[in-house]
Write a protein that holds these residues in place. Sequence first.
Motif, PDB file in Angstrom:
ATOM      1  N   HIS A   1      17.645 -19.296 -31.367  1.00  0.00           N
ATOM      2  CA  HIS A   1      17.244 -19.054 -32.757  1.00  0.00           C
ATOM      3  C   HIS A   1      18.260 -18.187 -33.507  1.00  0.00           C
ATOM      4  O   HIS A   1      18.345 -18.244 -34.722  1.00  0.00           O
ATOM      5  CB  HIS A   1      15.859 -18.414 -32.797  1.00  0.00           C
ATOM      6  CG  HIS A   1      15.773 -17.112 -32.075  1.00  0.00           C
ATOM      7  ND1 HIS A   1      15.799 -17.018 -30.688  1.00  0.00           N
ATOM      8  CD2 HIS A   1      15.703 -15.841 -32.534  1.00  0.00           C
ATOM      9  CE1 HIS A   1      15.723 -15.750 -30.338  1.00  0.00           C
ATOM     10  NE2 HIS A   1      15.677 -15.009 -31.434  1.00  0.00           N
ATOM     11  N   ARG A   2      19.073 -17.407 -32.783  1.00  0.00           N
ATOM     12  CA  ARG A   2      20.112 -16.580 -33.400  1.00  0.00           C
ATOM     13  C   ARG A   2      21.509 -17.186 -33.244  1.00  0.00           C
ATOM     14  O   ARG A   2      22.482 -16.601 -33.696  1.00  0.00           O
ATOM     15  CB  ARG A   2      20.099 -15.172 -32.784  1.00  0.00           C
ATOM     16  CG  ARG A   2      18.833 -14.410 -33.141  1.00  0.00           C
ATOM     17  CD  ARG A   2      18.738 -13.064 -32.462  1.00  0.00           C
ATOM     18  NE  ARG A   2      19.907 -12.227 -32.697  1.00  0.00           N
ATOM     19  CZ  ARG A   2      20.222 -11.197 -31.928  1.00  0.00           C
ATOM     20  NH1 ARG A   2      19.469 -10.876 -30.890  1.00  0.00           N
ATOM     21  NH2 ARG A   2      21.286 -10.480 -32.194  1.00  0.00           N
ATOM     22  N   ARG A   3      21.584 -18.355 -32.579  1.00  0.00           N
ATOM     23  CA  ARG A   3      22.854 -19.027 -32.302  1.00  0.00           C
ATOM     24  C   ARG A   3      23.829 -18.042 -31.649  1.00  0.00           C
ATOM     25  O   ARG A   3      24.957 -17.851 -32.093  1.00  0.00           O
ATOM     26  CB  ARG A   3      23.444 -19.650 -33.566  1.00  0.00           C
ATOM     27  CG  ARG A   3      22.491 -20.635 -34.238  1.00  0.00           C
ATOM     28  CD  ARG A   3      23.139 -21.541 -35.231  1.00  0.00           C
ATOM     29  NE  ARG A   3      23.908 -22.609 -34.636  1.00  0.00           N
ATOM     30  CZ  ARG A   3      23.407 -23.678 -33.994  1.00  0.00           C
ATOM     31  NH1 ARG A   3      22.115 -23.805 -33.848  1.00  0.00           N
ATOM     32  NH2 ARG A   3      24.202 -24.600 -33.501  1.00  0.00           N
TER      33      ARG A   3
ATOM     34  N   GLU B   1      17.741 -26.261 -25.319  1.00  0.00           N
ATOM     35  CA  GLU B   1      16.689 -25.770 -26.210  1.00  0.00           C
ATOM     36  C   GLU B   1      16.821 -26.287 -27.633  1.00  0.00           C
ATOM     37  O   GLU B   1      15.829 -26.427 -28.337  1.00  0.00           O
ATOM     38  CB  GLU B   1      16.674 -24.241 -26.218  1.00  0.00           C
ATOM     39  CG  GLU B   1      16.133 -23.644 -24.966  1.00  0.00           C
ATOM     40  CD  GLU B   1      14.700 -24.105 -24.663  1.00  0.00           C
ATOM     41  OE1 GLU B   1      13.855 -24.094 -25.582  1.00  0.00           O
ATOM     42  OE2 GLU B   1      14.456 -24.495 -23.513  1.00  0.00           O
ATOM     43  N   THR B   2      18.034 -26.554 -28.074  1.00  0.00           N
ATOM     44  CA  THR B   2      18.231 -26.938 -29.472  1.00  0.00           C
ATOM     45  C   THR B   2      18.434 -28.433 -29.688  1.00  0.00           C
ATOM     46  O   THR B   2      18.465 -28.881 -30.823  1.00  0.00           O
ATOM     47  CB  THR B   2      19.439 -26.187 -30.070  1.00  0.00           C
ATOM     48  OG1 THR B   2      20.601 -26.501 -29.311  1.00  0.00           O
ATOM     49  CG2 THR B   2      19.205 -24.696 -30.078  1.00  0.00           C
ATOM     50  N   ALA B   3      18.561 -29.205 -28.626  1.00  0.00           N
ATOM     51  CA  ALA B   3      18.921 -30.625 -28.761  1.00  0.00           C
ATOM     52  C   ALA B   3      17.731 -31.554 -28.936  1.00  0.00           C
ATOM     53  O   ALA B   3      17.907 -32.738 -29.148  1.00  0.00           O
ATOM     54  CB  ALA B   3      19.731 -31.075 -27.543  1.00  0.00           C
ATOM     55  N   ARG B   4      16.526 -31.059 -28.868  1.00  0.00           N
ATOM     56  CA  ARG B   4      15.349 -31.935 -28.873  1.00  0.00           C
ATOM     57  C   ARG B   4      15.312 -32.918 -30.039  1.00  0.00           C
ATOM     58  O   ARG B   4      15.014 -34.083 -29.864  1.00  0.00           O
ATOM     59  CB  ARG B   4      14.069 -31.103 -28.875  1.00  0.00           C
ATOM     60  CG  ARG B   4      13.849 -30.361 -27.594  1.00  0.00           C
ATOM     61  CD  ARG B   4      12.566 -29.546 -27.658  1.00  0.00           C
ATOM     62  NE  ARG B   4      12.485 -28.627 -26.548  1.00  0.00           N
ATOM     63  CZ  ARG B   4      11.949 -28.914 -25.380  1.00  0.00           C
ATOM     64  NH1 ARG B   4      11.460 -30.107 -25.159  1.00  0.00           N
ATOM     65  NH2 ARG B   4      11.904 -28.020 -24.418  1.00  0.00           N
TER      66      ARG B   4
ATOM     67  N   LEU C   1      17.816 -34.977 -19.878  1.00  0.00           N
ATOM     68  CA  LEU C   1      17.532 -33.562 -20.136  1.00  0.00           C
ATOM     69  C   LEU C   1      16.207 -33.114 -19.528  1.00  0.00           C
ATOM     70  O   LEU C   1      15.938 -31.917 -19.444  1.00  0.00           O
ATOM     71  CB  LEU C   1      17.530 -33.284 -21.635  1.00  0.00           C
ATOM     72  CG  LEU C   1      18.889 -33.357 -22.329  1.00  0.00           C
ATOM     73  CD1 LEU C   1      18.718 -33.311 -23.834  1.00  0.00           C
ATOM     74  CD2 LEU C   1      19.798 -32.242 -21.863  1.00  0.00           C
ATOM     75  N   ALA C   2      15.380 -34.046 -19.111  1.00  0.00           N
ATOM     76  CA  ALA C   2      14.061 -33.685 -18.571  1.00  0.00           C
ATOM     77  C   ALA C   2      14.179 -32.707 -17.412  1.00  0.00           C
ATOM     78  O   ALA C   2      13.421 -31.738 -17.314  1.00  0.00           O
ATOM     79  CB  ALA C   2      13.301 -34.937 -18.138  1.00  0.00           C
ATOM     80  N   TYR C   3      15.130 -32.928 -16.533  1.00  0.00           N
ATOM     81  CA  TYR C   3      15.316 -32.040 -15.384  1.00  0.00           C
ATOM     82  C   TYR C   3      15.727 -30.648 -15.850  1.00  0.00           C
ATOM     83  O   TYR C   3      15.311 -29.642 -15.299  1.00  0.00           O
ATOM     84  CB  TYR C   3      16.377 -32.613 -14.446  1.00  0.00           C
ATOM     85  CG  TYR C   3      16.530 -31.835 -13.169  1.00  0.00           C
ATOM     86  CD1 TYR C   3      15.613 -31.964 -12.139  1.00  0.00           C
ATOM     87  CD2 TYR C   3      17.584 -30.949 -13.000  1.00  0.00           C
ATOM     88  CE1 TYR C   3      15.744 -31.248 -10.966  1.00  0.00           C
ATOM     89  CE2 TYR C   3      17.734 -30.231 -11.826  1.00  0.00           C
ATOM     90  CZ  TYR C   3      16.811 -30.383 -10.815  1.00  0.00           C
ATOM     91  OH  TYR C   3      16.941 -29.668  -9.661  1.00  0.00           O
ATOM     92  N   LEU C   4      16.536 -30.604 -16.899  1.00  0.00           N
ATOM     93  CA  LEU C   4      17.001 -29.325 -17.428  1.00  0.00           C
ATOM     94  C   LEU C   4      15.873 -28.563 -18.128  1.00  0.00           C
ATOM     95  O   LEU C   4      15.990 -27.374 -18.373  1.00  0.00           O
ATOM     96  CB  LEU C   4      18.158 -29.545 -18.396  1.00  0.00           C
ATOM     97  CG  LEU C   4      19.409 -30.142 -17.764  1.00  0.00           C
ATOM     98  CD1 LEU C   4      20.356 -30.647 -18.837  1.00  0.00           C
ATOM     99  CD2 LEU C   4      20.099 -29.134 -16.887  1.00  0.00           C
ATOM    100  N   ARG C   5      14.807 -29.275 -18.452  1.00  0.00           N
ATOM    101  CA  ARG C   5      13.643 -28.649 -19.093  1.00  0.00           C
ATOM    102  C   ARG C   5      12.479 -28.505 -18.116  1.00  0.00           C
ATOM    103  O   ARG C   5      11.347 -28.319 -18.525  1.00  0.00           O
ATOM    104  CB  ARG C   5      13.200 -29.491 -20.276  1.00  0.00           C
ATOM    105  CG  ARG C   5      14.194 -29.508 -21.393  1.00  0.00           C
ATOM    106  CD  ARG C   5      13.667 -30.254 -22.586  1.00  0.00           C
ATOM    107  NE  ARG C   5      14.652 -30.229 -23.640  1.00  0.00           N
ATOM    108  CZ  ARG C   5      15.079 -31.290 -24.295  1.00  0.00           C
ATOM    109  NH1 ARG C   5      14.582 -32.472 -24.028  1.00  0.00           N
ATOM    110  NH2 ARG C   5      15.979 -31.173 -25.229  1.00  0.00           N
TER     111      ARG C   5
END
Length: 140
Positions: free
Chosen positions: A65-67, A96-99, A110-114
């Motif tokens: 959120h703060r980059r 977190e930001t690519a959704r 990305l599922a595994y990474l989440r």
Amino acid sequence: MNLTQMRFIDEWTQEILLQHAKVTEVASIVPVPVDEIAMKQFRIRCEDEYLGGRLRRVYGLAFPHRRLLIVNSYQTQTPRERREVLAHELCHFIVETAREMETAEQARGLAYLRSESKLERESAANYFALSLLLPRALIV
């Protein structure tokens, strides 16, 4: 982590490196300039901070959120260690930001990474860092 997930991460990091090479017009980037990639491709600031007390065992932190990516200078003493921590935290940031930008295929990768499992998420971020800093094309 299975072979399919590893291939996804390898392809993903290869794309990041190719994009960086296009932007900088530099074909070979060893050591990989993680700070520069974070700033130019993802508009993320990278800062070094001395995190003592309860945070002294933390190597790095990502604040999507703060980059911002923070490297704990208490834990990281060398440029190599700093690049490893930044690459690891960059993975967490991107995931977190690519959704909203991902395709169905990327969502599967990305599922595994989440994963709900912290161990799986950390393992995948470690592999991402390894794949980014030591691209398969350089070792094959």
